[in-house]
Design an enzyme around this catalytic site. Sequence first.
Site, PDB file in Angstrom:
ATOM      1  N   ASP A  16       0.887  -1.168   0.000  1.00  0.00           N
ATOM      2  CA  ASP A  16       0.000   0.000   0.000  1.00  0.00           C
ATOM      3  C   ASP A  16       0.918   1.209   0.000  1.00  0.00           C
ATOM      4  O   ASP A  16       1.586   1.500   0.996  1.00  0.00           O
ATOM      5  CB  ASP A  16      -0.889  -0.020   1.254  1.00  0.00           C
ATOM      6  CG  ASP A  16      -1.664   1.294   1.452  1.00  0.00           C
ATOM      7  OD1 ASP A  16      -1.618   2.161   0.551  1.00  0.00           O
ATOM      8  OD2 ASP A  16      -2.310   1.431   2.504  1.00  0.00           O
ATOM      9  N   LYS A  80       2.732  11.465  -3.430  1.00  0.00           N
ATOM     10  CA  LYS A  80       1.770  10.689  -4.224  1.00  0.00           C
ATOM     11  C   LYS A  80       0.807  11.606  -4.981  1.00  0.00           C
ATOM     12  O   LYS A  80       0.304  11.259  -6.049  1.00  0.00           O
ATOM     13  CB  LYS A  80       0.997   9.758  -3.287  1.00  0.00           C
ATOM     14  CG  LYS A  80       0.047   8.794  -3.967  1.00  0.00           C
ATOM     15  CD  LYS A  80      -0.578   7.897  -2.922  1.00  0.00           C
ATOM     16  CE  LYS A  80      -1.635   6.979  -3.506  1.00  0.00           C
ATOM     17  NZ  LYS A  80      -2.181   6.085  -2.461  1.00  0.00           N
ATOM     18  N   GLU A 177      -7.262   0.739  -4.513  1.00  0.00           N
ATOM     19  CA  GLU A 177      -7.276   0.675  -3.043  1.00  0.00           C
ATOM     20  C   GLU A 177      -8.603   0.147  -2.483  1.00  0.00           C
ATOM     21  O   GLU A 177      -8.601  -0.734  -1.621  1.00  0.00           O
ATOM     22  CB  GLU A 177      -6.936   2.047  -2.449  1.00  0.00           C
ATOM     23  CG  GLU A 177      -5.448   2.359  -2.610  1.00  0.00           C
ATOM     24  CD  GLU A 177      -5.099   3.821  -2.410  1.00  0.00           C
ATOM     25  OE1 GLU A 177      -5.962   4.601  -1.940  1.00  0.00           O
ATOM     26  OE2 GLU A 177      -3.960   4.197  -2.737  1.00  0.00           O
ATOM     27  N   ASP A 200     -12.792   5.624   2.731  1.00  0.00           N
ATOM     28  CA  ASP A 200     -11.371   5.656   3.074  1.00  0.00           C
ATOM     29  C   ASP A 200     -10.942   7.095   3.347  1.00  0.00           C
ATOM     30  O   ASP A 200     -10.797   7.893   2.418  1.00  0.00           O
ATOM     31  CB  ASP A 200     -10.563   5.045   1.913  1.00  0.00           C
ATOM     32  CG  ASP A 200      -9.061   5.002   2.187  1.00  0.00           C
ATOM     33  OD1 ASP A 200      -8.599   5.625   3.168  1.00  0.00           O
ATOM     34  OD2 ASP A 200      -8.341   4.354   1.405  1.00  0.00           O
TER      35      ASP A 200
HETATM   36  P1  ADP Z   1      -2.958   7.459   3.697  1.00  0.00           P
HETATM   37  O1  ADP Z   1      -3.859   6.408   3.154  1.00  0.00           O
HETATM   38  O2  ADP Z   1      -3.274   8.818   3.201  1.00  0.00           O
HETATM   39  O3  ADP Z   1      -1.526   7.102   3.597  1.00  0.00           O
HETATM   40  P2  ADP Z   1      -3.591   6.615   6.426  1.00  0.00           P
HETATM   41  O4  ADP Z   1      -4.734   5.754   6.130  1.00  0.00           O
HETATM   42  O5  ADP Z   1      -2.354   5.969   6.892  1.00  0.00           O
HETATM   43  O6  ADP Z   1      -3.274   7.604   5.244  1.00  0.00           O
HETATM   44  O7  ADP Z   1      -4.093   7.678   7.508  1.00  0.00           O
HETATM   45  C1  ADP Z   1      -3.250   8.612   8.074  1.00  0.00           C
HETATM   46  C2  ADP Z   1      -4.068   9.597   8.851  1.00  0.00           C
HETATM   47  O8  ADP Z   1      -4.765   8.916   9.873  1.00  0.00           O
HETATM   48  C3  ADP Z   1      -3.251  10.673   9.518  1.00  0.00           C
HETATM   49  O9  ADP Z   1      -3.881  11.917   9.303  1.00  0.00           O
HETATM   50  C4  ADP Z   1      -3.321  10.309  10.975  1.00  0.00           C
HETATM   51  O10 ADP Z   1      -3.252  11.431  11.825  1.00  0.00           O
HETATM   52  C5  ADP Z   1      -4.681   9.682  11.071  1.00  0.00           C
HETATM   53  N1  ADP Z   1      -4.813   8.809  12.231  1.00  0.00           N
HETATM   54  C6  ADP Z   1      -4.073   7.728  12.528  1.00  0.00           C
HETATM   55  N2  ADP Z   1      -4.480   7.187  13.694  1.00  0.00           N
HETATM   56  C7  ADP Z   1      -5.489   7.974  14.145  1.00  0.00           C
HETATM   57  C8  ADP Z   1      -6.328   7.959  15.310  1.00  0.00           C
HETATM   58  N3  ADP Z   1      -6.166   7.034  16.257  1.00  0.00           N
HETATM   59  N4  ADP Z   1      -7.263   8.911  15.422  1.00  0.00           N
HETATM   60  C9  ADP Z   1      -7.426   9.857  14.481  1.00  0.00           C
HETATM   61  N5  ADP Z   1      -6.667   9.920  13.372  1.00  0.00           N
HETATM   62  C10 ADP Z   1      -5.714   9.003  13.211  1.00  0.00           C
HETATM   63 MG    MG Z   2      -4.566   4.856   2.264  1.00  0.00          MG
END
Ligand code: ADP
Ligand code: MG
Length: 611
Positions: A16, A80, A177, A200
């Site tokens: 991913d 990205k 995704e 998502d």
């Molecule tokens: P991407 O798909 O864009 O790479 P992710 O799915 O990894 O992103 O999500 C990252 C986001 O999730 C960040 O903004 C992070 O702050 C938020 N995040 C991660 N854990 C938590 C949580 N426990 N509560 C709220 N937001 C969270």
């Molecule tokens: Mg993602």
Amino acid sequence: MSSSSPHQGEPILGIDLGTTNSLVGVVDSGFPILLADADGQRLTPSAVLFPAVEGDPIVVGREALRARAAQPGRVITSSKRLIGRRVGEGAETDSSFATSGEVGQPVQIDLGNRSVFPEDVAAEILRHLKTVAEERIESSVSKAVVTVPAYFNDAQRNATKRAGEKAGLEVVRIVNEPTAAALAYGLDRLDDRSRVAVYDLGGGTFDISVLELSDGVFKVEATHGDTSLGGDDIDHALAGWLWDQAGETTRWSEAPAEVAVRFIQAAESVKVALSESEEHEVRMPFYRPDASFEVTVTREQLEQVARPIVDRTRRPCAMVLADAGIEASDLDAVVLVGGSTRMPLVRKLVEEIFGRLPDISQHPDEAVALGAVIQGGILSGTLQQMVLLDVTPLSLGIETFGGLMNVILPRNTTIPAKAGEMFTNAVAGQRDMAIHILQGEREIAGDNWTLGQVDVPFTPGPKGSARVGVQFAIDENGILEVLCRNTDTNEDHILEIRDSAVDVEDEKVEAMISESVEHAFDDMGERIWTEARLKAEELLPAVDQALAAVGDRMTECESKAIRDTAAAVREQLDATSHDANALKAVVADLDAATQDLAVILVEKAMEDAGD
Ligand code: ADP
Ligand code: MG
């Protein structure tokens, strides 16, 4: 299926490649797993530090993020957003760093003394993930499945593939995704023709997709979203709010870069903490040489700041339903993925939008990667066993009296499964019943494959007096247990059949199914014939007995009609034409005639009793 896969046997990574975080995994010993780096972390921030001195090592992940405060301009995040984009398409304005390039040419990221393409940044992340994987599984890998947002165009997909090549990975499949998330959610939970929405909300992007599962394949029916909406926006908004709370009089947008970075980091950690607790304390000692700050933030305060941001997911949700031509109530599930869906506020909003509780069974950070790993496992054949074990590849049943197949667990039954039926002795005086266990799709027992046999003894008695319950139980490992119980004595006979119930080669399954289709008419005819013959053999002696018993209660004309019908049945039974439908028709006539006979017999019995 997998047996014809060109990637047979080689491990294929599932990756991913996220805007904020990236993950890597592989199928190991038949299980999809995500791999942790040397720090024990599975999540790698999609951040790359390009050192000032060219030739110094490039740093990826958490370490790169830590270096951000010291060298803000050299740490690239969220690249990205720019991958596969050209100058003038507007994507550059989305990024937090300087870009360059001529209109119509690929966007370049400015590093002061040099520039790189977004796909070079992605290549560094992929190279890092490849190394993490190789260290964990202690073997080299050269292939990967990589996920991309459903809305990525060809240029963005191709750039992602090129990034893989630069990192020494052949991208054998690009997977959307939401499709990956749906794969992780599991086909086994869904009926054919199920519809799911995948919501998502990540760090910088929001995607909402409606997928339809049919014939075991997910198709993205519609997708919408907002490429600049995510947890980062909440962090920025909360950082601004904290800035005001700290009593700063300058505008948040004018805060010096290093101070702003600290406020944003503090905001993110409060936000994350408030997904679990109701309040959380923020401490920012000496964020400036002469200023420190402490405050307790409640979840309610966070929600007030975040609400307008999260609310922006409403519109894309409405649009995706409209595009798919469905109502929210047509969905079988709304699956949440992406780190930001951990926020209680987000879950509440999704419930409001779709009028149902969202499905939170998936790990928000890991579902997409897990789906990529599953796809990689299917392509490499390492998941074949698991996929085959998911359902029974062929029907399982027993041979009935007359040599027909009686299906107990139909083909494609999800395992584990359990089903049973009751059988009786078909002839009087039988001493035992041979339960012949079969596998296959043919109507005639003998055309199917034998898996085993159990002999159940019972006390001889009239037809239908003995009862044997037969139960088929197949566990998640594909082991079939056949339990036969004599219900008089409660005596059990158990036969265990290992693997063979599910472990059938693909070609053999295909051959069996195509044979069953080819022979469907013959087989059906044979079944009808056999069923009619059994019925005839039961009726004929009964009719003879009854005719003798009624005597003169029936006119010669009436009894002749019945005798003629019986004769017609005998004729069809002996005929070489073997016409199943003709036999069935005369047997039905005979059956009707015996009903009349039965009525007369009852009347006679009553009169006899009255005499
Ligand atoms: P991407 O798909 O864009 O790479 P992710 O799915 O990894 O992103 O999500 C990252 C986001 O999730 C960040 O903004 C992070 O702050 C938020 N995040 C991660 N854990 C938590 C949580 N426990 N509560 C709220 N937001 C969270
Ligand atoms: Mg993602």
